[in-house]
Design a protein around this motif. Structure first.
Motif, short mmCIF file in Angstrom:
data_model
loop_
_atom_site.label_atom_id
_atom_site.label_comp_id
_atom_site.label_asym_id
_atom_site.label_seq_id
_atom_site.Cartn_x
_atom_site.Cartn_y
_atom_site.Cartn_z
N GLN A 169 -49.14 18.65 -28.51
CA GLN A 169 -48.48 17.86 -27.48
C GLN A 169 -47.31 17.06 -28.05
OE1 GLN A 169 -49.23 18.15 -24.25
NE2 GLN A 169 -50.69 19.71 -24.91
N GLU A 170 -47.23 16.97 -29.35
CA GLU A 170 -46.23 16.12 -29.99
C GLU A 170 -44.82 16.68 -29.85
OE1 GLU A 170 -45.99 14.20 -34.33
OE2 GLU A 170 -47.99 14.96 -33.81
N ASP A 171 -43.83 15.80 -29.90
CA ASP A 171 -42.44 16.24 -29.82
C ASP A 171 -41.96 16.62 -31.21
OD1 ASP A 171 -39.87 16.75 -29.19
OD2 ASP A 171 -39.37 14.73 -28.44
N ALA A 172 -41.42 17.85 -31.32
CA ALA A 172 -41.04 18.36 -32.63
C ALA A 172 -39.71 17.79 -33.12
CB ALA A 172 -40.95 19.88 -32.59
N ILE A 173 -38.85 17.40 -32.21
CA ILE A 173 -37.50 16.97 -32.57
C ILE A 173 -37.57 15.78 -33.54
CG2 ILE A 173 -35.32 16.03 -31.70
CD1 ILE A 173 -35.61 18.77 -30.68
#
Lengths: 409, 233
Positions: A169-173
Motif C-alpha cells: 500500500q506504500e507510495d514508491a515515489i
C-alpha cells in the motif's frame, strides 16, 4: 403533387391499411437494421485488430545485433556484432529528416529489493523517448529525462505491479530500491496497456546501466521511430537504407542475413490491416446482400399491394383519377413508408451498436460502429429502390382499364 | 346529349374476333331516363362501357354534349369521365376503408375541389339520398340498399352530364330495388340524364324509354309510360 390534400389521402390509406403498411415497413426496417449491425460488427473486428498493435507505437523499426555467417573485408564469419552509443549518434546525424526519435534499449534481469520484499524484474536501460515507443503511461512522478541520461543518475521508473509487489500500500515515489546491488531512487510509476508482463518492468537511464557495467559503451537494441507520414513504402525504404548503413559500418557482408535482425512494425501492421480489410469486405458483401434482400422484399410487397388495390384503383379511375395521380399516390405512399421505416431501422441499428459497445469483446468485436454517411447511403439506396419497386407495378396499375379492374371476381 | 352513329365494337379472342356491337345508332336527349335491355351477350354492357369511356369504340362516332369522344389518351379520358359522367355499379364499388362521406367526396378530390367544399357537397348529396346520419360510417356498416344510395350520391357529387348505371339493382332485393329506382326517378325529375342497363323488365318499365339490344343491334327503341317506383315503396 405534394399538396396537403394528397398527403392527407396518403396518410389515410396508410392508416386504414395497417397490416400492409407494417409488412412493407418491417421489411425495410429489418433490412437496414441488419445492414447497420453487420457493418458495425465488421468495423468492430477491425478495431480489435488495431488494438493488438496499439499497445506499442506503430512507427517503430527495431535493430537487433546478430552473429555474422559470412566473412567480409578480412573479418571472419561467426563474429558477434555489437551496437554502441556512436551508432545512435550516427543514425541521428544521417537520417534526421525521416526520424521522430531514436532510443537504445539494454535488457537485463535483476533481483530487486525493497525492505523485506524482493523479486526478479526485467530491467531496461533506455533513453527518455523510449516512453513513446512503448506507449508507457506515467501514473505518478515522472519518466526518465535528458538530465538523467547525461548525469547517469540512479533513478528508476517502475511498473504499477512492481510497486504493488514491493511496496504494497506504500507510495514508491522517493523511496530507494536495490536493483542488482545498486541503489536507485524511484521517480515514477507507470502503467501499460500491454498486460501484466509489461507492468512488471523497471526503466533506468541506459547510461547509468553502462556505468554500472564497467563503464562500457554497448547497447543491446536500437529502436528507431520513423515519421508516420512516411507511410508503409517510406518505412520499408528507410528500413532498407538503415540496414545498408549498419552493414557497411559494422563490416557485414551485404548478403549476410544474420549480422543484423530487423523488426519493422509497419510490415506486420500492414498485413493485419489487410486481413481486417478483407474481413470488412466480406462483411460488407453480406450486408449489401441484406439490402438487396430488403429491396426484393419491398418489391414483392409492392406488387402484392398494387394487386390488392387493383379494384380500388379501377374505382378511382372511373371517378376521374388520371394515370399520373394513380402512380403518384402509390409511389408517394411507398416512398413515405420506406423513408420512415428505413430511418427507424437505421436508428435502431445504431442504438444496438452503441449499446453493445464492449460486451462482444470476447468475440473479437471492439466498439462496433458505423459511419453515418455509410448508414445514410444504404438507407437512401433502399428508399430509391423501394420507389423504383413501387413505380413499376404502379405504372402497370395505372394502365389497367377501369373496366378490367372493376370486373367482378 | 349523347349521339352515337354506326358504332361497331369487336373483341379479339385469340384468332377469332367477336363482333359485339354491329352498327348502333342511338341518341339521348337531355333529361331522358333510358333503360338498355337485352339478354346477356347482347352487348348492352359493352355499349355502356363505351358510353362511359371505360372502353374504346372500333368504328363509328360518339359525341357527348357536343364533344367528340375519340382517340382519348388515358389522362384525357379520366378528365372527361370526371367532368361528364357519373357511374353506378351493380356491386356498388365503394372504397371499403373510406367512410360514406369520403366516398362521395372522392370524385370532387379528383376535380381538385377544396377540402371544405368537398365535405359540404358530400353531405349535401348524402342528405339528398337520405343518408345524412350515415356519413361517417364505413361501407361495411351499411346495407346493400344504403351502399347503392351512397354510390348514387357519389355519382351525383361531380354534377355530371350523364349518369350511367350498370344493373344498379342487380344485387338488391325487390323492395330495395324499388327504393333505389325511386331515388333514380327523383334525380331524373330534376333534369338529369340517366342511362340504366338492366335485364329486369319491371326496372325497365320505371324508365321513360326502353332500348332493346339483341346480338349487337338495336331491335326495339320505344318511349313508354313511366311506372313510378314510389307506388311500391
Amino acid at each position: 403533387m405534394f399538396s396537403r390534400d394528397n398527403w392527407r389521402e396518403i396518410f389515410q390509406t396508410i392508416q386504414k391499411n395497417k397490416l400492409r403498411t407494417f409488412l412493407s415497413g418491417f421489411t425495410v426496417a429489418l433490412g437496414i437494421l441488419i445492414f447497420v449491425v453487420l457493418f458495425g460488427f465488421g468495423n468492430g473486428l477491425i478495431n480489435t485488430f488495431q488494438l493488438f498493435f496499439e499497445d506499442d507505437a506503430q512507427n517503430i523499426i527495431t535493430f537487433f545485433p546478430g552473429q555474422t555467417t559470412k566473412p567480409y573485408k578480412g573479418y571472419k564469419s561467426g563474429r558477434q556484432i555489437e551496437f554502441d552509443r556512436s551508432d545512435l549518434a550516427d543514425i541521428e546525424k544521417n537520417f534526421p529528416m525521416f526520424l521522430e526519435y531514436v532510443t537504445p534499449r539494454i535488457g537485463r534481469t535483476y533481483l530487486t529489493k525493497f525492505k523485506n520484499e524482493s523479486n526478479n524484474y526485467s530491467t531496461r536501460g533506455v533513453a527518455p523517448s523510449h516512453q513513446f515507443a512503448e506507449k508507457t503511461i506515467i501514473m505518478k512522478g515522472r519518466y526518465l529525462d535528458k538530465l538523467d541520461i547525461l548525469k547517469k543518475t540512479k533513478t528508476a521508473v517502475i511498473g504499477r505491479l512492481v510497486e504493488k509487489d514491493l511496496f504494497g500500500q506504500e507510495d514508491a515515489i522517493g523511496n530507494y530500491i536495490d536493483v542488482g546491488g545498486s541503489v536507485f531512487k524511484v521517480v515514477g510509476v507507470y502503467q501499460d496497456d500491454g498486460g501484466d508482463d509489461e507492468e512488471r518492468r523497471i526503466y533506468v537511464p541506459y547510461t547509468t546501466l553502462q556505468l554500472i557495467e564497467k563503464n562500457n559503451d554497448k547497447v543491446d537494441q536500437i529502436i528507431v521511430a520513423f515519421k508516420p507520414e512516411l507511410g508503409y513504402s517510406g518505412a520499408m525504404a528507410l528500413e532498407k537504407s538503415l540496414s545498408t548503413f549498419f552493414k557497411e559500418k559494422k563490416y557485414i557482408n551485404p548478403n549476410d542475413q544474420n549480422g543484423i535482425f530487423i523488426r519493422n512494425v509497419a510490415e506486420g501492421l500492414k498485413q493485419t490491416q489487410q486481413l481486417a480489410r478483407v474481413l470488412q469486405l466480406i462483411v460488407a458483401f453480406v450486408a449489401f446482400g441484406t439490402i438487396i434482400a430488403g429491396i426484393i422484399g419491398i418489391s414483392n410487397i409492392m406488387v402484392f399491394v398494387v394487386k390488392e388495390r387493383t379494384k380500388e384503383l379501377g374505382i378511382r379511375k372511373a371517378l376521374g383519377a388520371t394515370p399520373k395521380s394513380v402512380i403518384s399516390t402509390i409511389l408517394l405512399e411507398s416512398i413515405f413508408i420506406t423513408t420512415i421505416s428505413g430511418v427507424l431501422g437505421m436508428l435502431i441499428g445504431i442504438a444496438i451498436l452503441g449499446s453493445l459497445d464492449k460486451t462482444l469483446e470476447d468475440f473479437f468485436i471492439t466498439n462496433p460502429y458505423i459511419d453515418m454517411p455509410v448508414a445514410i447511403f444504404a438507407t437512401v439506396v433502399l428508399i430509391i429502390f423501394g420507389g423504383v419497386a413501387g413505380y413499376i407495378p404502379a405504372k402497370r396499375a395505372a394502365r389497367i382499364k377501369p373496366i378490367v379492374a372493376l370486373r367482378d371476381e | 346529349m349523347i349521339e352515337i352513329k354506326d358504332l361497331h365494337k369487336s373483341y379479339k379472342m385469340g384468332k377469332n374476333s367477336l363482333h359485339v356491337l354491329k352498327g348502333i345508332n342511338f341518341n339521348v336527349e337531355e333529361g331522358e331516363l333510358v333503360a338498355i335491355m337485352g339478354s346477356s351477350g347482347s352487348g348492352k354492357s359493352t355499349l355502356l362501357n363505351i358510353l362511359g369511356m371505360l372502353d374504346e369504340l372500333d368504328e363509328g362516332s360518339y359525341t357527348l354534349d357536343g364533344v367528340a369522344i375519340k382517340n382519348l389518351n388515358e389522362t384525357k379520358a379520366a378528365q372527361y369521365r370526371n367532368k361528364f359522367l357519373g357511374f353506378i355499379f351493380q356491386s356498388f364499388n365503394l372504397i371499403n376503408y373510406k367512410s360514406a362521406a369520403e366516398n362521395v367526396a372522392l370524385p370532387l378530390y379528383y376535380q381538385k375541389v377544396a377540402r371544405k367544399e368537398r365535405q359540404e357537397k358530400a353531405l349535401k348529396y348524402l342528405t339528398q339520398v337520405g343518408l345524412k346520419e350515415w356519413a361517417g360510417h364505413l361501407p361495411s356498416e351499411l346495407s346493400g340498399g344504403q351502399k347503392q344510395r351512397v354510390a348514387i350520391a357519389r355519382a351525383m357529387a361531380a354534377e355530371p352530364k350523364v349518369l350511367l348505371a350498370d344493373e344498379p339493382t342487380g344485387a338488391l332485393d325487390s323492395k330495395t330495388s324499388y327504393e333505389v329506382m325511386d331515388l333514380i326517378q327523383k334525380i331524373n325529375d330534376q333534369g338529369n340524364t340517366i342511362l340504366i342497363v338492366t335485364h329486369e323488365p319491371d326496372i325497365a318499365d320505371m324508365c321513360k324509354r326502353i332500348v332493346h339490344l339483341k346480338d349487337g343491334v338495336i331491335i326495339e327503341d320505344k318511349k313508354i309510360e313511366q311506372v313510378r317506383a314510389s307506388k311500391y315503396v
